[in-house]
Design a protein around this motif. Structure first.
Motif, short mmCIF file in Angstrom:
data_model
loop_
_atom_site.label_atom_id
_atom_site.label_comp_id
_atom_site.label_asym_id
_atom_site.label_seq_id
_atom_site.Cartn_x
_atom_site.Cartn_y
_atom_site.Cartn_z
N PHE A 124 44.11 31.70 38.19
CA PHE A 124 43.78 32.90 38.93
C PHE A 124 44.81 33.99 38.64
O PHE A 124 45.95 33.71 38.26
CB PHE A 124 43.75 32.64 40.44
CG PHE A 124 42.70 31.67 40.88
CD1 PHE A 124 41.51 31.54 40.18
CD2 PHE A 124 42.89 30.87 42.00
CE1 PHE A 124 40.53 30.65 40.58
CE2 PHE A 124 41.92 29.98 42.42
CZ PHE A 124 40.74 29.87 41.71
N GLU A 125 44.42 35.23 38.85
CA GLU A 125 45.35 36.34 38.73
C GLU A 125 46.05 36.57 40.07
O GLU A 125 45.77 35.90 41.07
CB GLU A 125 44.60 37.59 38.28
CG GLU A 125 43.97 37.47 36.90
CD GLU A 125 43.42 38.79 36.40
OE1 GLU A 125 44.22 39.75 36.26
OE2 GLU A 125 42.21 38.87 36.16
N THR A 126 46.96 37.53 40.10
CA THR A 126 47.67 37.86 41.34
C THR A 126 46.79 38.75 42.22
O THR A 126 45.80 39.34 41.76
CB THR A 126 48.97 38.62 41.03
OG1 THR A 126 48.64 39.88 40.41
CG2 THR A 126 49.86 37.80 40.10
N PHE A 127 47.18 38.87 43.48
CA PHE A 127 46.47 39.76 44.39
C PHE A 127 46.44 41.19 43.84
O PHE A 127 45.40 41.85 43.84
CB PHE A 127 47.14 39.76 45.77
CG PHE A 127 46.61 40.82 46.69
CD1 PHE A 127 45.46 40.61 47.42
CD2 PHE A 127 47.26 42.06 46.80
CE1 PHE A 127 44.95 41.59 48.27
CE2 PHE A 127 46.75 43.05 47.63
CZ PHE A 127 45.60 42.80 48.36
N ASP A 128 47.58 41.67 43.33
CA ASP A 128 47.65 43.04 42.82
C ASP A 128 46.72 43.24 41.63
O ASP A 128 46.12 44.31 41.48
CB ASP A 128 49.08 43.38 42.43
CG ASP A 128 49.99 43.57 43.63
OD1 ASP A 128 49.47 43.82 44.73
OD2 ASP A 128 51.22 43.44 43.48
N ALA A 129 46.60 42.22 40.78
CA ALA A 129 45.73 42.34 39.61
C ALA A 129 44.28 42.47 40.03
O ALA A 129 43.54 43.32 39.50
CB ALA A 129 45.92 41.13 38.69
N TYR A 130 43.85 41.65 41.01
CA TYR A 130 42.48 41.77 41.51
C TYR A 130 42.29 43.10 42.23
O TYR A 130 41.29 43.80 42.06
CB TYR A 130 42.15 40.62 42.46
CG TYR A 130 42.01 39.28 41.79
CD1 TYR A 130 41.03 39.05 40.82
CD2 TYR A 130 42.85 38.22 42.11
CE1 TYR A 130 40.90 37.82 40.20
CE2 TYR A 130 42.74 36.98 41.50
CZ TYR A 130 41.76 36.79 40.54
OH TYR A 130 41.63 35.57 39.92
N ASN A 131 43.29 43.46 43.04
CA ASN A 131 43.16 44.66 43.87
C ASN A 131 43.04 45.93 43.02
O ASN A 131 42.37 46.89 43.43
CB ASN A 131 44.38 44.76 44.79
CG ASN A 131 44.14 45.70 45.96
OD1 ASN A 131 43.14 45.59 46.66
ND2 ASN A 131 45.06 46.62 46.17
#
Length: 277
Positions: A124-131
């Motif tokens: 999975f990617e980081t929260f910031d990457a998805y956000n």
């Protein structure tokens, strides 16, 4: 035997009232069906009895909520679906072969096996990457031609191509291709996942299989990539972004809105749309 479309309407009714103490009698009476006739028709179309279907949906949807809302107590989640604390734990264990507590621990992951690549693990990617790829959008209601699929989401690609060929005469330059998804395939048995494949249409359409997809406020993630990688991208959004976002799903179904499909190369541009409050 009741027509498939009437069974689909009963499924919609069950989904709408899933957090109520809904019974088989409630559904049959709402549609003025003979209980015996309705139950026989329902199982013929879905492969499950009405009772089994309602119970499974409650336990699958509650597990999905546990995954998304990590601070909400297990007891309160169970109560939302009509269970007492002890009854919920017993029913959950029997259905998922794991206790609610252990299940919640199992959702604290940084990656997941992709069913398209069973030998590998997708991170999975980081929260910031998805956000960074998510925008808040207001969508109108969509009137659509639809067909309901109960089965493995892996079969969606082939089902889409058959659907598009079947309804090609209804497609125009501004037609949208939309999926309405109900289940988390990491939780629901793969042969039981529910999904509607849809094409937007006009109110002059005379087909029987026309319905309205409810619009409203959505968190839309722009995905660009291979069809095979959609699964883990969506899992990452719900496992990483959703619990940290401060948003909650509001009871509407999620939508995948396709913006471009390269059939030859299996490449898509789409918006993964999560209904939020």
């Amino acid at each position: 035997m009741l027509k498939k479309e009437l069974i689909n309407q009963s499924i919609d009714y069950i989904l709408k009232h899933l957090d109520d103490d809904i019974s088989v009698d409630d559904v049959a009476n709402h549609f003025c069906y003979s209980k015996y006739y309705f139950c026989r028709s329902f199982k013929a179309v879905t492969g499950e009895s009405v009772y089994e279907f309602i119970k499974r949906l409650k336990l699958d949807q509650s597990a999905s909520e546990m995954k998304r809302e990590k601070t909400k107590s297990i007891t309160n989640i169970g109560m939302d679906y009509g269970y007492s604390s002890s009854n919920y734990s017993t029913a959950f264990q029997k259905h998922h072969n794991i206790s609610p507590t252990e299940f919640r621990k199992s959702t604290e992951v940084t990656g997941m096996e992709n069913p398209f690549y069973p030998a590998g693990l997708s991170d999975f990617e980081t929260f910031d990457a998805y956000n960074s790829r998510i925008s808040l959008q207001e969508f109108p209601d969509f009137l659509v031609i639809y067909e309901r699929m109960i089965g493995n989401y892996i079969e969606l690609k082939d089902n889409w191509f058959k659907f598009l060929d079947k309804y090609k005469n209804y497609m125009k330059a501004d037609t949208l291709m939309i999926e309405r998804f109900y289940d988390d395939p990491a939780i629901t048995s793969l042969n039981r996942c529910l999904c509607d494949i849809c094409l937007t249409t006009e109110d002059t359409c005379k087909l029987d299989n026309v319905t309205m997809l409810k619009g409203g406020r959505f968190a839309a993630y722009r995905y660009e990539g291979r069809i095979e990688d959609i699964f883990c991208t969506v899992q990452g959004i719900f496992s990483v972004w959703m619990p940290q976002s401060g948003y909650y799903m509001d009871g509407r179904c999620g939508l995948n809105i396709y913006r471009k499909i390269d059939k030859e190369n299996g490449y898509v541009i789409m918006d993964v749309c999560i209904p939020i409050k």
